[in-house]
Each structure stands twice: as C-alpha cells, then as structure tokens.
Design a protein around this motif. Structure first.
Motif, mmCIF file in Angstrom:
data_model
loop_
_atom_site.group_PDB
_atom_site.id
_atom_site.type_symbol
_atom_site.label_atom_id
_atom_site.label_comp_id
_atom_site.label_asym_id
_atom_site.label_seq_id
_atom_site.Cartn_x
_atom_site.Cartn_y
_atom_site.Cartn_z
ATOM 1 N N TRP A 69 0.651 -1.297 -0.154
ATOM 2 C CA TRP A 69 0.053 -0.040 -0.129
ATOM 3 C C TRP A 69 0.845 1.366 -0.008
ATOM 4 O O TRP A 69 0.487 2.339 -0.367
ATOM 5 C CB TRP A 69 -0.952 -0.160 1.048
ATOM 6 C CG TRP A 69 -0.417 -0.067 2.528
ATOM 7 C CD1 TRP A 69 0.154 -0.949 3.185
ATOM 8 C CD2 TRP A 69 -0.021 1.110 3.257
ATOM 9 N NE1 TRP A 69 0.812 -0.702 4.386
ATOM 10 C CE2 TRP A 69 0.770 0.780 4.548
ATOM 11 C CE3 TRP A 69 -0.133 2.528 3.089
ATOM 12 C CZ2 TRP A 69 1.308 1.938 5.287
ATOM 13 C CZ3 TRP A 69 0.149 3.650 4.022
ATOM 14 C CH2 TRP A 69 0.717 3.009 5.158
ATOM 15 N N LEU A 70 2.216 1.036 0.513
ATOM 16 C CA LEU A 70 2.810 2.411 0.349
ATOM 17 C C LEU A 70 3.369 2.732 -0.981
ATOM 18 O O LEU A 70 3.388 4.031 -1.160
ATOM 19 C CB LEU A 70 3.966 2.225 1.557
ATOM 20 C CG LEU A 70 3.891 2.313 3.083
ATOM 21 C CD1 LEU A 70 5.321 1.846 3.398
ATOM 22 C CD2 LEU A 70 3.500 3.481 3.268
ATOM 23 N N ASP A 71 3.590 1.727 -1.954
ATOM 24 C CA ASP A 71 4.001 2.003 -3.121
ATOM 25 C C ASP A 71 3.649 0.873 -3.972
ATOM 26 O O ASP A 71 4.190 -0.232 -4.279
ATOM 27 C CB ASP A 71 5.675 2.138 -3.079
ATOM 28 C CG ASP A 71 5.989 2.469 -4.630
ATOM 29 O OD1 ASP A 71 5.404 2.671 -5.473
ATOM 30 O OD2 ASP A 71 7.458 2.380 -4.855
ATOM 31 N N PRO A 72 2.438 1.114 -4.402
ATOM 32 C CA PRO A 72 1.597 -0.122 -5.111
ATOM 33 C C PRO A 72 2.361 -0.202 -6.692
ATOM 34 O O PRO A 72 1.816 -0.354 -7.713
ATOM 35 C CB PRO A 72 0.254 0.220 -5.268
ATOM 36 C CG PRO A 72 0.092 1.700 -5.295
ATOM 37 C CD PRO A 72 1.237 1.974 -4.306
ATOM 38 N N GLU A 73 3.696 -0.625 -6.563
ATOM 39 C CA GLU A 73 4.203 -0.825 -7.919
ATOM 40 C C GLU A 73 4.703 -2.229 -7.933
ATOM 41 O O GLU A 73 5.079 -2.870 -7.124
ATOM 42 C CB GLU A 73 5.574 0.155 -7.996
ATOM 43 C CG GLU A 73 6.262 0.039 -9.284
ATOM 44 C CD GLU A 73 7.568 0.761 -9.319
ATOM 45 O OE1 GLU A 73 8.427 0.579 -10.291
ATOM 46 O OE2 GLU A 73 7.602 1.565 -8.303
ATOM 47 N N GLU A 74 4.373 -2.594 -9.273
ATOM 48 C CA GLU A 74 4.763 -4.186 -9.432
ATOM 49 C C GLU A 74 6.294 -4.274 -9.509
ATOM 50 O O GLU A 74 7.096 -3.579 -10.488
ATOM 51 C CB GLU A 74 4.108 -4.688 -10.658
ATOM 52 C CG GLU A 74 4.480 -6.224 -10.978
ATOM 53 C CD GLU A 74 3.601 -6.719 -12.152
ATOM 54 O OE1 GLU A 74 3.485 -7.852 -12.330
ATOM 55 O OE2 GLU A 74 3.381 -5.804 -12.982
ATOM 56 N N ILE A 75 6.825 -5.257 -8.931
ATOM 57 C CA ILE A 75 8.367 -5.744 -9.063
ATOM 58 C C ILE A 75 8.379 -7.038 -9.745
ATOM 59 O O ILE A 75 7.831 -7.914 -9.702
ATOM 60 C CB ILE A 75 9.063 -5.850 -7.677
ATOM 61 C CG1 ILE A 75 8.976 -4.346 -7.026
ATOM 62 C CG2 ILE A 75 10.365 -6.571 -7.765
ATOM 63 C CD1 ILE A 75 9.719 -4.774 -5.562
ATOM 64 N N VAL A 76 9.175 -7.063 -11.003
ATOM 65 C CA VAL A 76 9.418 -8.226 -11.552
ATOM 66 C C VAL A 76 10.802 -8.680 -11.610
ATOM 67 O O VAL A 76 11.809 -7.718 -11.907
ATOM 68 C CB VAL A 76 8.996 -7.876 -13.230
ATOM 69 C CG1 VAL A 76 9.313 -9.184 -13.929
ATOM 70 C CG2 VAL A 76 7.785 -7.632 -13.364
ATOM 71 N N VAL A 77 11.192 -9.760 -11.154
ATOM 72 C CA VAL A 77 12.228 -10.344 -11.141
ATOM 73 C C VAL A 77 12.818 -11.452 -12.345
ATOM 74 O O VAL A 77 11.772 -12.116 -12.581
ATOM 75 C CB VAL A 77 12.923 -10.510 -9.879
ATOM 76 C CG1 VAL A 77 12.875 -9.474 -8.686
ATOM 77 C CG2 VAL A 77 12.029 -12.139 -9.433
ATOM 78 N N ARG A 78 13.891 -11.677 -12.615
ATOM 79 C CA ARG A 78 14.246 -12.751 -13.562
ATOM 80 C C ARG A 78 15.401 -13.631 -12.923
ATOM 81 O O ARG A 78 16.825 -12.883 -12.443
ATOM 82 C CB ARG A 78 14.743 -12.269 -15.087
ATOM 83 C CG ARG A 78 13.751 -11.579 -15.429
ATOM 84 C CD ARG A 78 14.434 -11.142 -17.060
ATOM 85 N NE ARG A 78 14.393 -12.110 -17.992
ATOM 86 C CZ ARG A 78 15.133 -11.929 -18.936
ATOM 87 N NH1 ARG A 78 15.895 -11.026 -19.262
ATOM 88 N NH2 ARG A 78 15.336 -12.887 -19.921
#
Length: 244
Positions: free
Chosen positions: A93-102
């Motif tokens: 909720w503080l930073d609703p950004e999607e993180i994508v890792v490989r």
C-alpha cells in the motif's frame, strides 16, 4: 512531540525498504515456482538424451534454457538444466508498484530425482537462451503397404503366423518402427508403432488376419493416448469399443 515528527519520515523509509525487500523475495519465490513446475513437467523414468530434455524445457511457457549439462537422464547424475524464469509481486500500500525479477535455477532430471524437487538457485550464465533443432519426424507407418502384403485366408482356412511375419519382413520397415505379432484363437494380430513423447497420441497401425477377413486400421485418437492401451497387439486381436 517534535522529535516524534522528525522520526516519522525515517520510520516510513525503513518500513518502505522492508516492504521492497519482502516483495522482491515474493517475486523470486514466484520465479522459483515456475522452475519447480518445469521440473515436474520434465520428470519421468523414460531415458532421454540431454538434447531431448533441453528441447522439452525450452517448449515450456515462461522458461528460457541457458545451459544443459550431462549426456542422458540415465547416465551418471542425469541431466542438469539451468533455466531462467521470471516472477512478480507488488510493493504494497505504500508504493503499489509491481516488481518483476528474472532468476536462474538448476533443475535436475534423473530417475533418482524426486517429484516436485526444489530447484537450486544459481547464477545466470552469460549468453542468449539456447535453441534446439526440432526433433526428427517419425517414420510414416505403411498403411497401404501393410494391407497389400498381409495374406488373405479363406473362411475355412487356417492363418499361418509365420506367413504373417514374412509379410512384415518384406516391408523392409524403418528401424524406428516397432513390430509385434501375436497369434490367438486361430487369428493373428499385428502392431506397428513408433515411440511417442508420453503426452500426445501415439502413432500406430493395427491389423488382424482371420479366416475370411484381413483388416488394417488406425485406432481412434482417444485410444492412442498414453495409458489407454489402444496401441497394443491385444487391441488388434480384440478391439476396444469405439468411443462415443
């Protein structure tokens, strides 16, 4: 009170950093799960070469094959496949950004592997994903030739198993075509088949030589699925009922 107000941004920053780290862990876990499911798809007791395993892995959704080591699944420790997968998670909720890792994982394919075995975390090798040539096309099963070569027996005659075997030998079949002949109750059943991949319908021909009738046919697709028994000499002698 003023001291608490000064500490609030610092606390938010620390909490935010903790959420970011936790989200990255979740994304890594999601990537690992893709690799684990790839291992389940590759699992099996059938002997396969390293190239066959690599090709199968490269056909899986969300999987890139970066390295294949070993000779075959049944030699030594089997085949190790390094795959690269991706996973994602949201910060919160503080930073609703999607993180994508490989991430890269090593998947072991061997008769001694366990179902659902956890893939190992490894560094990603340099270079692009490996590509594999398509597998060689299976040989054509000789439907017309088989029907022409098999003997016809009168209704009051007797089927000669050796004559049926000589007819098969005269076809000069590709070595990849497996043949099976069985006599039972005055009839002779014949199976011609090629090795399947364990997932798709198997290619096969059935034939039955009986007094008064010589038949050649391809079983229905559903009977040719793995485990259905349609590609068997028993099905040639006593065919399964047609699917509805």
């Amino acid at each position: 009170m003023r001291r608490l107000l000064l500490l609030a941004p610092l606390l938010l920053c620390c909490v935010g950093c903790g959420v970011v780290q936790s989200s990255e862990d979740e994304a890594t876990d999601a990537a690992r799960e893709v690799a684990r499911k790839a291992g389940e798809r590759l699992y099996g007791q059938r002997p396969r070469t390293a190239e066959e395993v690599g090709r199968s892995a490269s056909d899986l959704d969300g999987v890139e094959v970066l390295r294949v080591t070993g000779t075959s699944t049944h030699d030594g420790d089997g085949v190790d496949v390094i795959v690269r997968t991706s996973g994602s998670a949201y910060n919160g909720w503080l930073d609703p950004e999607e993180i994508v890792v490989r991430r890269c994982f090593a998947v072991r394919v061997s008769p001694r592997s366990e179902w659902g075995e956890e893939p190992r975390d490894v560094g990603c090798p340099d270079g692009p994903p490996l590509t594999f040539a398509p597998p060689p096309a299976p040989p054509r099963l000789p439907y017309e030739e088989l029907r022409a070569k098999l003997p016809g027996v009168p209704e009051d005659g007797r089927v000669d198993e050796q004559e049926v075997r000589r007819a098969l030998a005269a076809l000069d079949l590709d070595p990849a075509i497996r043949t099976e002949v069985k006599a039972d109750g005055g009839r002779v059943g014949v199976l011609l088949s090629v090795k399947g991949n364990g997932f798709d319908p198997q290619d096969c021909l059935l034939a039955r030589v009986s007094p008064g009738a010589t038949e050649v046919w391809v079983p229905p697709r559903i009977q040719r699925m793995p485990g259905e028994g349609g590609c068997s000499v028993g099905n040639a002698l006593d065919p399964q009922p047609a699917p509805h």
